[in-house]
Design a protein around this motif. Structure first.
Motif, PDB file in Angstrom:
ATOM      1  N   LEU A 265      44.654 -26.768   6.928  1.00 40.85           N
ATOM      2  CA  LEU A 265      43.426 -27.292   7.700  1.00 40.85           C
ATOM      3  C   LEU A 265      42.069 -26.899   7.207  1.00 40.85           C
ATOM      4  O   LEU A 265      41.168 -27.541   7.038  1.00 40.85           O
ATOM      5  CB  LEU A 265      43.483 -27.078   9.407  1.00 40.85           C
ATOM      6  N   ARG A 266      42.091 -25.612   6.998  1.00 35.87           N
ATOM      7  CA  ARG A 266      40.765 -24.999   6.576  1.00 35.87           C
ATOM      8  C   ARG A 266      40.580 -25.490   5.076  1.00 35.87           C
ATOM      9  O   ARG A 266      39.281 -25.730   4.902  1.00 35.87           O
ATOM     10  CB  ARG A 266      40.824 -23.191   6.567  1.00 35.87           C
ATOM     11  N   ALA A 267      41.460 -25.637   4.147  1.00 34.83           N
ATOM     12  CA  ALA A 267      41.170 -26.072   3.065  1.00 34.83           C
ATOM     13  C   ALA A 267      40.867 -27.374   2.906  1.00 34.83           C
ATOM     14  O   ALA A 267      40.323 -27.824   1.982  1.00 34.83           O
ATOM     15  CB  ALA A 267      42.487 -25.662   2.212  1.00 34.83           C
ATOM     16  N   ALA A 268      41.366 -28.321   3.555  1.00 32.78           N
ATOM     17  CA  ALA A 268      41.145 -29.436   3.747  1.00 32.78           C
ATOM     18  C   ALA A 268      39.701 -29.829   4.251  1.00 32.78           C
ATOM     19  O   ALA A 268      39.036 -30.775   3.862  1.00 32.78           O
ATOM     20  CB  ALA A 268      41.876 -30.491   4.560  1.00 32.78           C
ATOM     21  N   GLN A 269      39.170 -28.898   5.089  1.00 29.45           N
ATOM     22  CA  GLN A 269      37.751 -28.943   5.649  1.00 29.45           C
ATOM     23  C   GLN A 269      36.950 -28.777   4.226  1.00 29.45           C
ATOM     24  O   GLN A 269      35.743 -29.397   4.344  1.00 29.45           O
ATOM     25  CB  GLN A 269      37.585 -27.918   6.706  1.00 29.45           C
TER      26      GLN A 269
END
Length: 477
Positions: A265-269
C-alpha cells in the motif's frame, strides 16, 4: 491504438518450428489454438509475414503458407494492403465460453472453481423476495449504482470487517469480472502498464488483454509474494494499475501477511498506482481467521476493492460489487450506464436476502469446503502420490505440482478419461510457464472428487508427455 500483436510477442508464444514437419502446419495449429484459448483475442492484426519469419527463424514462404492455412480454416481474414486479422471459424466455440458452459457429456467438471447454492437457502430467499419485488415493480427499476438497500448491506459488511465504508462508496455490478472491466475501461488506456501476479486469475488476464493493457508480472510462489519485487516494480515501472488477489490467491491459495499488505500500500501510494484488490475469496477462510480488507492496512485513496457472491454463494446470481472513492464510483456508474443501465432488481433482491443471512449460511459452506478439500487431498495421496501441493488455508482449489511440464497435455488426456480440468499454463501471464501445474478445485461432492481422481490416475497411467498434446483445429488433417 491499433489492436495488433508484435512479431516477437507472437513468436514467444509459439513452439520451435525446427523439429516439426511440415513446419507451416505446426505453426498454424499453434496459432489457431491460441485464438481458441483466447490467448490471442479476435480481430487482432497479426504481424507482417516478413517480420514473423525473422522472429520465429523460418522462411517467408513458410509463414505465407501458415497464413494461407489460417485463412482457409477461418482463423484469419485478410484485406489487400491492410493486413491479416484473427477470426473464429463458423461453428467453433471460444474456449472461455466452453469453460463456462461446462460439460455437455459425462465428464466431471473441475475447470470451474465455483460452488452451487443449497436449495433450502434459495427457497428461503425466494420466499422473502416476493413481497419486496411486488413493491419494486411499481418503480422504473433502473439502479445504475445498485439497489440502495444492497449497497447499504455491502457497505456495512466492509465496516464490520474493519474498513469503514459508506453506501456511496459501493457500486453493485454484474459480478466481479464486470467490476474489473469497468475499472479497466475508466482508469486504463491502451498501452498502459498494469502490474499483475503470475500466476493469476485467467479471466482477469483476458480482460486486460482485451483492454490492450501491457501486463508487468510479479511472481507468486508456493511461499507467497516477494514484496521486494513488488515494491521495485511499482517504483521502477510506475504502472497505472495493479491487480492483486491477496486472500487465498487464485490459483495458488496463498494468503498475504498483514505486514506485506501495508508495504505494498505504501509503495503504491508513492508510485501513484491504483490498486485493484480482488477479495472474491476473502471470506473462504478454512484454517485461519478471515483476513481484514486489504485497504484497511494503510493509505487507501487509490484502492479499489472488488467482491462477489460467486464463490461464497452462487455464480448464477451474477452479483458483485466494488468499493472505491465516491467520486470514482460516480464515474464508474456513468461508464456502466452505456452498457447495461443497471443490474437485475430480482437478482439484487435475492442477493440482499442471502447477505442478510450470510452469518448463518457461511459456516456450513466453510465446513463443506473443508470436507471436500480433505477428500481431494486423501484421494490424490492414495492414487497419485507423486504429485505434491501445499494445503491452502482457504479458497476453493489446490495448486498441484505434477513434477514435470505436462499440465496442458495432461488436461487433454484427462478429458478423454472423463475429467475436465485446467493446466497451470492457463493462469500464466507469460507463454510456457506453469506447465508443471494443475489447478484442482474442491467444489463438488467428496464422492465426485474421489471418482475424478481415479479417472485422472487412469489418464496418467495411459501416458502423458510434453509433446503428446493434440489440440489441432478440425480443419487440420
Amino acid at each position: 491504438m491499433e489492436r495488433s500483436i508484435g512479431s516477437r510477442q507472437l513468436a514467444a508464444m509459439l513452439p520451435d518450428p525446427a523439429g516439426a514437419r511440415p513446419a507451416y502446419r505446426h505453426l498454424a495449429q499453434a496459432i489457431s489454438a491460441l485464438i481458441l484459448d483466447g490467448r490471442i483475442a479476435l480481430h487482432v492484426r497479426l504481424p507482417a509475414e516478413r517480420e514473423l519469419a525473422v522472429a520465429v527463424g523460418a522462411s517467408r514462404t513458410t509463414i505465407t503458407a501458415v497464413y494461407d492455412l489460417l485463412r482457409d480454416g477461418g482463423y484469419a481474414q485478410s484485406r489487400q494492403g491492410a493486413g491479416t486479422w484473427t477470426a473464429l471459424p463458423e461453428g467453433r466455440t471460444h474456449r472461455g465460453i466452453a469453460r463456462l458452459l461446462g460439460s455437455v457429456d459425462t465428464a466431471i467438471d473441475l475447470a470451474r472453481a465455483a460452488p452451487g447454492l443449497p436449495e433450502e437457502a434459495l427457497a428461503d430467499a425466494l420466499a422473502q423476495v416476493g413481497p419486496q419485488l411486488a413493491e419494486q415493480v411499481q418503480t422504473p427499476g433502473y439502479h445504475p449504482y445498485g439497489l440502495p438497500e444492497l449497497r447499504a448491506v455491502v457497505a456495512e459488511r466492509f465496516t464490520r470487517r474493519g474498513l469503514a465504508t459508506l453506501p456511496e462508496q459501493v457500486l453493485v455490478t454484474s459480478g466481479a469480472q464486470h467490476a474489473l472491466s469497468l475499472v479497466l475501461g475508466v482508469l486504463g488506456r491502451p498501452g498502459d502498464r498494469v502490474m499483475v501476479e503470475n500466476p493469476s486469475y485467467a479471466n482477469a488476464l483476458d480482460a486486460m488483454r482485451r483492454a490492450r493493457l501491457r501486463t508487468v508480472s510479479v511472481p507468486v510462489t508456493d511461499h507467497g509474494w516477494d514484496v521486494e519485487i513488488v515494491e521495485s516494480t511499482l517504483r521502477q515501472v510506475v504502472p497505472q494499475l495493479g491487480y492483486l488477489i491477496p486472500d487465498f490467491h487464485n490459483p495458488t491459495g496463498c494468503l498475504m501477511p498483514d505486514e506485506e499488505r501495508a508495504r505494498i500500500l505504501r509503495a503504491a501510494q508513492r508510485s501513484g498506482t491504483w490498486l485493484v484488490v480482488d477479495e472474491t475469496l476473502a471470506e473462504l477462510a478454512l484454517d485461519v481467521p478471515a483476513p481484514l480488507p486489504f485497504a484497511s492496512h494503510g493509505p487507501s485513496a487509490q484502492v479499489i476493492t472488488i467482491g462477489s457472491m460467486s464463490k461464497t454463494h452462487w455464480g448464477g446470481l451474477r452479483i458483485g460489487w466494488l468499493r472505491a472513492p465516491a467520486k470514482l464510483v460516480t464515474e464508474l456508474a456513468g461508464q456502466r450506464v452505456a452498457t447495461d443501465m443497471g443490474g437485475s432488481v430480482i437478482d439484487q433482491l435475492l442477493a440482499l436476502a442471502l447477505l442478510e443471512r450470510a452469518d448463518d449460511l457461511l459456516p456450513a459452506r466453510l465446513e463443506q469446503a473443508r470436507v471436500q478439500r480433505a477428500a481431494l487431498a486423501d484421494a490424490l495421496a492414495s492414487h497419485i502420490p507423486q504429485w505434491t501441493w501445499h494445503t491452502p488455508p482457504g479458497g476453493l482449489s489446490l495448486w498441484v505440482d505434477l513434477g514435470e511440464p505436462v499440465g496442458s497435455a495432461f488436461a487433454e488426456t484427462a478429458l478423454e478419461h472423463g475429467v475436465r480440468i485446467e493446466g497451470g499454463a492457463y493462469f500464466s501471464t507469460d507463454p510456457g510457464l506453469f506447465e508443471q501445474r494443475l489447478r484442482i478445485p474442491y467444489t463438488v461432492s467428496p464422492d465426485t472428487l474421489r471418482e475424478a481422481v481415479q479417472r485422472m490416475a487412469a489418464a496418467l497411467a495411459h501416458g502423458v508427455s510434453p509433446g503428446s498434446v493434440d489440440r489441432r483445429p478440425h480443419w487440420v488433417a
